[in-house]
Design a protein around this motif. Structure first.
Motif, PDB file in Angstrom:
ATOM      1  N   UNK A 172       1.066  -1.347   0.053  1.00 42.82           N
ATOM      2  CA  UNK A 172       0.086   0.012   0.091  1.00 42.82           C
ATOM      3  C   UNK A 172       0.825   1.343   0.043  1.00 42.82           C
ATOM      4  N   UNK A 173       2.064   1.104  -0.079  1.00 36.22           N
ATOM      5  CA  UNK A 173       2.968   2.291   0.237  1.00 36.22           C
ATOM      6  C   UNK A 173       3.275   3.199  -1.151  1.00 36.22           C
ATOM      7  N   UNK A 174       3.251   2.328  -2.093  1.00 39.82           N
ATOM      8  CA  UNK A 174       3.313   3.164  -3.480  1.00 39.82           C
ATOM      9  C   UNK A 174       1.963   2.711  -4.507  1.00 39.82           C
ATOM     10  N   UNK A 175       1.997   3.413  -5.622  1.00 40.54           N
ATOM     11  CA  UNK A 175       0.960   2.889  -6.503  1.00 40.54           C
ATOM     12  C   UNK A 175       1.814   2.569  -7.796  1.00 40.54           C
ATOM     13  N   UNK A 176       1.722   1.432  -8.448  1.00 39.33           N
ATOM     14  CA  UNK A 176       2.357   0.813  -9.718  1.00 39.33           C
ATOM     15  C   UNK A 176       1.522   0.818 -10.672  1.00 39.33           C
ATOM     16  N   UNK A 177       2.221   1.246 -11.874  1.00 45.34           N
ATOM     17  CA  UNK A 177       1.555   0.978 -13.344  1.00 45.34           C
ATOM     18  C   UNK A 177       2.000  -0.445 -13.557  1.00 45.34           C
ATOM     19  N   UNK A 178       1.168  -1.396 -13.442  1.00 46.07           N
ATOM     20  CA  UNK A 178       1.150  -2.875 -13.598  1.00 46.07           C
ATOM     21  C   UNK A 178       0.749  -3.069 -15.021  1.00 46.07           C
ATOM     22  N   UNK A 179       1.890  -3.504 -15.996  1.00 47.06           N
ATOM     23  CA  UNK A 179       1.534  -3.831 -17.439  1.00 47.06           C
ATOM     24  C   UNK A 179       1.192  -5.264 -17.397  1.00 47.06           C
ATOM     25  N   UNK A 180       0.485  -5.554 -18.415  1.00 46.39           N
ATOM     26  CA  UNK A 180      -0.459  -6.775 -18.556  1.00 46.39           C
ATOM     27  C   UNK A 180       0.705  -7.871 -19.202  1.00 46.39           C
ATOM     28  N   UNK A 181       0.621  -9.142 -18.660  1.00 47.96           N
ATOM     29  CA  UNK A 181       1.538 -10.138 -19.246  1.00 47.96           C
ATOM     30  C   UNK A 181       1.127 -10.258 -20.536  1.00 47.96           C
ATOM     31  N   UNK A 182       2.094 -10.172 -21.361  1.00 50.27           N
ATOM     32  CA  UNK A 182       2.415 -10.390 -22.763  1.00 50.27           C
ATOM     33  C   UNK A 182       2.430  -9.237 -23.584  1.00 50.27           C
ATOM     34  N   UNK A 183       2.433  -8.001 -22.816  1.00 53.78           N
ATOM     35  CA  UNK A 183       2.446  -6.664 -23.431  1.00 53.78           C
ATOM     36  C   UNK A 183       3.962  -6.268 -23.611  1.00 53.78           C
ATOM     37  N   UNK A 184       4.163  -5.359 -24.601  1.00 54.53           N
ATOM     38  CA  UNK A 184       5.736  -5.131 -24.794  1.00 54.53           C
ATOM     39  C   UNK A 184       6.407  -4.379 -23.648  1.00 54.53           C
ATOM     40  N   UNK A 185       5.710  -3.791 -22.858  1.00 54.07           N
ATOM     41  CA  UNK A 185       6.403  -3.027 -21.614  1.00 54.07           C
ATOM     42  C   UNK A 185       6.595  -4.092 -20.656  1.00 54.07           C
ATOM     43  N   UNK A 186       5.822  -5.142 -20.513  1.00 56.44           N
ATOM     44  CA  UNK A 186       5.962  -6.048 -19.696  1.00 56.44           C
ATOM     45  C   UNK A 186       7.359  -7.090 -20.227  1.00 56.44           C
TER      46      UNK A 186
END
Length: 318
Positions: free
Chosen positions: A213-227
Motif C-alpha cells: 500500500x506504500x506506493x502505486x504502480x503501473x502494472x503492465x499486462x502479461x504479454x505486453x511489450x512493456x512487460x
C-alpha cells in the motif's frame, strides 16, 4: 594491475595487513589484490566492514530516520532461541522492501528487544556490493549479498543466534505489487529450503501487512511489450524497473516518490523445525517447502483481519 573496484574497499590489498577471514586467492578480475569480495564474502577486519564479526549499527544506522513517514510495527508470535540459526522468509517484496528494511536493518521496530540474542541480517542483490562506498553503507547495517557463499557463512561459521532474512519473491514479485493484490512468487522458489536443510537452520515465515500500500504502480499486462521490457531488464540486471509513484514532498495529494502514510505491520510466525541434511533429496526439499508454505498461509489467514485486510482476502502463491 591495481586493485579493482571490488577490492578497493578492503584495507588488506592496499596496506598489506593481515585481516581475519581474508581469502588468499587472487582476485578473479585479474588485479593484483589478494583480498577480494568475489572469492570471499567478507574480507575485512571487524573494525572495517564485516557484518559477520563487526559491531552492529542497527539502531543508529544511517537511514533509520528516512523510514519515519509511516507507522511500523513488529509482532512476535513465537520465541526464537539463540541456540539455533534461522532463515526468515520476508513477504511480500513490495516496491522497496520497506518492511524488511525497517525490521531487520534499522532496528526501529525493536527486533533486538522482541528477539533477544538473535542477530538479524538482510540479504540483497550481490551486484550492490560491487559499488565502492555504497558497499560499505549496506554492510554497515548488516546487509549481505543473497548468495550461497555469503548465506552459508552466516549459517555455519558465525556461531548460532543468526537470522538471515531473504525476500524470497525477489525482483520478479515487485512487478505484481499493487494495492489490494497479494501475490507471492514462491511455488518454485526452493533454494532457501535446501540451504536451510544443509545447515539445519529453522525456517521462519514473516509477512508485512501494508507493504503493497506504500506506493502505486503501473502494472503492465502479461504479454505486453512493456512487460517484456521489464522482464528482459530483470534477467540482465537482476532487478526489475517498476513504474511507480507515491506522495509528494509538500502535500499528500501530490505525486512524488515518498511512500504514502500507510502502517506496516510485520508479523513473524512460528519456526518450522528443520533437520540438518547435507545432501537433501528433492523429495525432502519439497516436503519442507510445503511445510513452510502452509505455515505462511496460516500466518496470513490468522492475522489478515487484524491489520487492514478483509476476511475474503486471499494469499495467491504462484
Amino acid at each position: 594491475m591495481p586493485p579493482c573496484a571490488r577490492c578497493w574497499p578492503c584495507p588488506g590489498p592496499r596496506s598489506g595487513m593481515s585481516v581475519p577471514g581474508c581469502s588468499s586467492s587472487p582476485c578473479s578480475s585479474g588485479c593484483s589484490a589478494s583480498c577480494c569480495w568475489a572469492p570471499s564474502p567478507w574480507c575485512c577486519s571487524s573494525t572495517w566492514c564485516s557484518p559477520a564479526s563487526g559491531p552492529s549499527l542497527l539502531s543508529t544506522w544511517p537511514g533509520s530516520s528516512l523510514t519515519g513517514t509511516h507507522r511500523r510495527k513488529l509482532v512476535k508470535t513465537h520465541d526464537l532461541s539463540p541456540g539455533h540459526n534461522y532463515i526468515i522468509g520476508s513477504h511480500p517484496h513490495g516496491i522497496l522492501c520497506v518492511g524488511a528494511f525497517c525490521n531487520f536493518i534499522t532496528g526501529s521496530t525493536g527486533f533486538s528487544e522482541l528477539f533477544p540474542g538473535i542477530q538479524p541480517f538482510l540479504t540483497t542483490l550481490a551486484g550492490n556490493f560491487r559499488l565502492p562506498l555504497f558497499r560499505e553503507y549496506l554492510m554497515s547495517g548488516g546487509l549481505c549479498p543473497v548468495t550461497r557463499r555469503a548465506i552459508s557463512y552466516l549459517l555455519s561459521k558465525n556461531g548460532t543466534g543468526n537470522a538471515v532474512a531473504i525476500v524470497i519473491g525477489g525482483a520478479a514479485e515487485s512487478l505484481s505489487c499493487s494495492p489490494g493484490v497479494t501475490t507471492l512468487i514462491l511455488k518454485n522458489r526452493k533454494g532457501f529450503v535446501r540451504m536451510a536443510l544443509q545447515h539445519g537452520a529453522f525456517l521462519v515465515p514473516s509477512f508485512s501487512f501494508g507493504e503493497n500500500e506504500l506506493f502505486r504502480q503501473v502494472v503492465f499486462e502479461e504479454g505486453s511489450w512493456m512487460r517484456a521490457v521489464q522482464q528482459r531488464f530483470q534477467k540482465m540486471m537482476g532487478f526489475a524497473p517498476c513504474v511507480f509513484y507515491g506522495r509528494g514532498l509538500t502535500s499528500v495529494h501530490s505525486r512524488g516518490f515518498l511512500p504514502y502514510a500507510r502502517p506496516i505491520t510485520t508479523v513473524v510466525g512460528e519456526p518450522v523445525m528443520v533437520p540438518k541434511i547435507e545432501e537433501p533429496s528433492s523429495e525432502v526439499v519439497d516436503l519442507y517447502h510445503g511445510m513452510y508454505v502452509r505455515s505462511l498461509l496460516k500466518l496470513f489467514n490468522d492475522n489478515k483481519t487484524k491489520y487492514g485486510l478483509s476476511e475474503g482476502d486471499k494469499l495467491c502463491i504462484v
